[in-house]
Design an enzyme around this catalytic site. Sequence first.
Site, PDB file in Angstrom:
ATOM      1  N   ASP A  12       0.880  -1.174   0.000  1.00  0.00           N
ATOM      2  CA  ASP A  12       0.000   0.000   0.000  1.00  0.00           C
ATOM      3  C   ASP A  12       0.912   1.217   0.000  1.00  0.00           C
ATOM      4  O   ASP A  12       1.578   1.490   0.988  1.00  0.00           O
ATOM      5  CB  ASP A  12      -0.882  -0.048   1.253  1.00  0.00           C
ATOM      6  CG  ASP A  12      -1.836   1.140   1.340  1.00  0.00           C
ATOM      7  OD1 ASP A  12      -1.614   2.141   0.621  1.00  0.00           O
ATOM      8  OD2 ASP A  12      -2.790   1.057   2.130  1.00  0.00           O
ATOM      9  N   TYR A 229      -0.202  -0.547  15.301  1.00  0.00           N
ATOM     10  CA  TYR A 229      -1.066  -0.669  14.133  1.00  0.00           C
ATOM     11  C   TYR A 229      -0.621   0.249  13.004  1.00  0.00           C
ATOM     12  O   TYR A 229      -0.412   1.431  13.206  1.00  0.00           O
ATOM     13  CB  TYR A 229      -2.514  -0.336  14.489  1.00  0.00           C
ATOM     14  CG  TYR A 229      -3.401  -0.477  13.281  1.00  0.00           C
ATOM     15  CD1 TYR A 229      -3.940  -1.713  12.955  1.00  0.00           C
ATOM     16  CD2 TYR A 229      -3.655   0.601  12.442  1.00  0.00           C
ATOM     17  CE1 TYR A 229      -4.715  -1.872  11.838  1.00  0.00           C
ATOM     18  CE2 TYR A 229      -4.432   0.451  11.315  1.00  0.00           C
ATOM     19  CZ  TYR A 229      -4.961  -0.780  11.016  1.00  0.00           C
ATOM     20  OH  TYR A 229      -5.719  -0.927   9.898  1.00  0.00           O
ATOM     21  N   LYS A 232      -3.941  -3.008   7.813  1.00  0.00           N
ATOM     22  CA  LYS A 232      -4.063  -4.469   7.665  1.00  0.00           C
ATOM     23  C   LYS A 232      -3.052  -4.951   6.635  1.00  0.00           C
ATOM     24  O   LYS A 232      -2.788  -4.287   5.648  1.00  0.00           O
ATOM     25  CB  LYS A 232      -5.474  -4.794   7.197  1.00  0.00           C
ATOM     26  CG  LYS A 232      -6.428  -4.993   8.351  1.00  0.00           C
ATOM     27  CD  LYS A 232      -6.166  -6.320   9.023  1.00  0.00           C
ATOM     28  CE  LYS A 232      -6.919  -6.374  10.337  1.00  0.00           C
ATOM     29  NZ  LYS A 232      -6.493  -7.499  11.148  1.00  0.00           N
TER      30      LYS A 232
END
Length: 372
Positions: A12, A229, A232
């Site tokens: 990403d 985090y 994902k």
Amino acid sequence: MAKTTISIIKCDVGSLAGHHTVPEPLLQIAERKLSEAQQSGLINNYFVFHAGDDLELLMVHQRGETNEEIHKLAWETFQEAAKRAVDLKLYAAGQDILKTSFSGNIRGMGPGVAEMEIEERKSDPIIVFAADKTEPGAFNFPLFKIFADPFNTAGLVIDPNMTGGFKFEVMDVYENKKVVLKCPEETYDLIALIGAPGQYVVSHVWRASDDLVCAATSTTRLSLIAGKYVGKDDPVCIVRCQHGLPAVGEALAPFMHSYFVEGWMRGSHWGPLMPVSLRDARCCAFDGPPRIVALGFQICNGKIAEDDEGKPMISDLFDDPSFEPARREAAELARWIRRMGEFEPARLGKESMEYTTLPKVLEKLRERFKPA
Ligand code: F6R
Ligand code: MG
Ligand code: MG
């Protein structure tokens, strides 16, 4: 003939309008970089696409798995695309480029990788799956169905070359350990593990009779790499088909229905996985629902088989009305579970929520909690 390697490496690097798609200028950078690498002979050919906000590089070459030059090519491509994303002020530009220097292997650096080195059979049909807004364990359920469920794969019953069963390598992504289990004998133990897809992830499958490799997935967990985090770790998977392996149609059959996976909005929700064409690989509704594409192709003398113009021939396998009911089912389940808002089980259990205000809420209320 030298062995052939299929590498799918994804990252990403930034999205247009939030986290839902990869815009054309970034795809073009990848096209150019891989075209140069093909001209220089590093790779034999390639296909660039996107699954939601993940830029996907499918490369076929003869340099083996975890090859430094191949990984460096992917790394430099992502770096250049991320730079362009920053210039365009795209959203979350460079999200998965977690470490700034390259150390020989892209594994563990942020981007996801699945690779398979094969000795080409007379004909080798391959499917590459790529999913967005979910995690590598999302492949546990379909891989089990494809390679171990006789109600999904007729060949397990009908084809004498498959009745010997398949071996599954399961990775514990928290402990960084792996174990190999053989089906059908160890089916129940396998399900006991991979039914917890957040921790146990199927990383490889082999045909038991001759150890022929037939599936490989990406098993990086970004959250664990970064220690916090960061999004994902949207997964990729390679499945080899036919002639003593599950047919292409058997490998696609698990997607005739939707099923729930972890991920979706803020990586913190259960969402129904939607099988889509490349055209519809854009995660819009509540940043989803999580989507998966499937590309079918043939391996031919170290390359993706090409047409008369030298273009790799890729079949967009979910671009088929047969998957329309599964898409409708996913859309319906998505609408249905969203009505629960932030109440479990719509939201993931609090231990797997990857970023949340919960610790802050608890801290704020600490003094107000009285013994009950
Ligand atoms: C999930 C994902 C998105 C973002 C969400 C919030 O993997 O990428 O659902 O988590 O759009 O993003 P921020 O916090 O960047 O506004
Ligand atoms: Mg993103
Ligand atoms: Mg993504």
